[in-house]
Write an enzyme that holds these catalytic residues in place. Structure first.
Site, PDB file in Angstrom:
ATOM      1  CG  ASN A   1      -1.529   1.150   1.326  1.00 58.17           C
ATOM      2  OD1 ASN A   1      -1.746   1.642   0.879  1.00 58.17           O
ATOM      3  ND2 ASN A   1      -2.596   1.248   2.570  1.00 58.17           N
ATOM      4  CG  LEU A   2       3.049   2.829  -3.678  1.00 56.89           C
ATOM      5  CD1 LEU A   2       2.750   2.922  -4.925  1.00 56.89           C
ATOM      6  CD2 LEU A   2       4.152   1.726  -2.951  1.00 56.89           C
ATOM      7  CE  LYS A   3      -0.382   2.983   4.827  1.00 55.39           C
ATOM      8  NZ  LYS A   3      -0.388   2.838   6.794  1.00 55.39           N
TER       9      LYS A   3
ATOM     10  CG  HIS B   1      -6.386   1.417   5.524  1.00 56.51           C
ATOM     11  ND1 HIS B   1      -5.623   1.984   6.156  1.00 56.51           N
ATOM     12  CD2 HIS B   1      -4.836  -0.037   5.118  1.00 56.51           C
ATOM     13  CE1 HIS B   1      -4.732   2.223   6.570  1.00 56.51           C
ATOM     14  NE2 HIS B   1      -3.807   0.358   6.210  1.00 56.51           N
TER      15      HIS B   1
ATOM     16  CD  GLU C   1      -2.904  -3.032   7.666  1.00 54.99           C
ATOM     17  OE1 GLU C   1      -2.338  -2.781   7.577  1.00 54.99           O
ATOM     18  OE2 GLU C   1      -4.195  -2.075   7.077  1.00 54.99           O
TER      19      GLU C   1
ATOM     20  CB  ILE D   1      -0.401   1.406  10.963  1.00 57.61           C
ATOM     21  CG1 ILE D   1      -1.353   0.718  10.703  1.00 57.61           C
ATOM     22  CG2 ILE D   1      -0.034   1.752   9.770  1.00 57.61           C
ATOM     23  CD1 ILE D   1      -2.771   0.238  10.513  1.00 57.61           C
TER      24      ILE D   1
ATOM     25  CB  ALA E   1       2.639   1.004   3.995  1.00 52.76           C
ATOM     26  CB  SER E   2       6.428   2.272   5.985  1.00 57.32           C
ATOM     27  OG  SER E   2       6.436   1.728   7.526  1.00 57.32           O
TER      28      SER E   2
END
Ligand SMILES: O=C(CO)COP(=O)(O)O
Length: 214
Positions: free
Chosen positions: A6-8, A85, A133, A138, A194-195
């Site tokens: 997930n690139l947010k 999300h 999640e 997160i 993501a990160s």
């Protein structure tokens, strides 16, 4: 294992990350996909990578200014979508409507939830998969699969009790191959992350590390 990146709204180059995901996907048995922002879906899909949306709204064609229509997401090249999300939470009725909108457009669905109780409710809406999640993990780099293994096991049980056809993913803090293996050992069929990739200096190297033990 399914690895969904997930690139947010991180300030990464979505096409460069997509190309890295595509290239690593060719070298592993794992299934890899990337979820860019809606505005980047078409150019990310053009790389050939499996492309997911981050959200679709519970709407049809019509007067819905500013909304994201599932059919437009599919036309842009997405094959699936996240729903609910932790950073885009919806009311229960809207989660239901978004799952129905996604299915109408032929999109695969992953409904996110914070804890096993919500996972049971999400599974009852009939998505293809749910993803647990814990919000407090997160973006921390502390992996859910190691920091809170019970939540993953309980989510798998909660989904199974409602509908054994619904797959369970987990996410939050996952950034290494060991984290992904631990998630699989707890019964998850995939990870959302993501990160660990989107903020990495070298996203391709981060992905290669992630899938190396799979
Ligand atoms: O929210 C997430 C994926 O959807 C998890 O984010 P991090 O991998 O940065 O913890």
């Amino acid at each position: 294992m399914f690895v969904l990146v997930n690139l947010k709204t991180y300030p990464c180059d979505p096409v460069a990350v997509a190309e890295a995901v595509r290239d690593v996907d060719e070298s592993t048995d794992a299934r890899l996909a990337v979820a860019p922002q809606a505005a980047d879906l078409a150019r990310v899909a053009e790389t050939g990578v499996e492309t997911w949306a981050q959200h679709v709204d519970p709407i049809e064609h019509g007067s819905n200014t500013g909304h994201t229509l599932a059919e437009s997401v599919a036309d842009a090249g997405a094959v699936g979508t996240l729903i609910n999300h932790s950073e885009k939470r919806l009311k229960l009725a809207d989660i239901d409507g978004s799952v129905q909108a996604a299915e109408r457009a032929g999109l695969e669905t992953v409904v996110c939830a914070n804890n096993p109780e919500q996972i049971g409710a999400a599974a009852a809406l009939g998505p293809d998969a749910v993803a647990v999640e814990p919000p407090e993990l997160i973006g921390t780099g502390t992996p859910v699969s190691q920091a809170d293994p019970d939540i993953v096991e309980d989510a798998v049980e909660a989904a199974d009790n409602v509908d054994s056809e619904v797959s369970v993913l987990c996410g939050a803090g996952i950034s290494t191959g060991d984290d992904v293996v631990a998630a699989g050992d707890l019964g998850a069929e995939g990870v959302l992350l993501a990160s660990g990739v989107a903020k990495a200096d070298d996203p391709q190297a981060a992905l290669e590390d992630l899938v190396e033990p799979l």
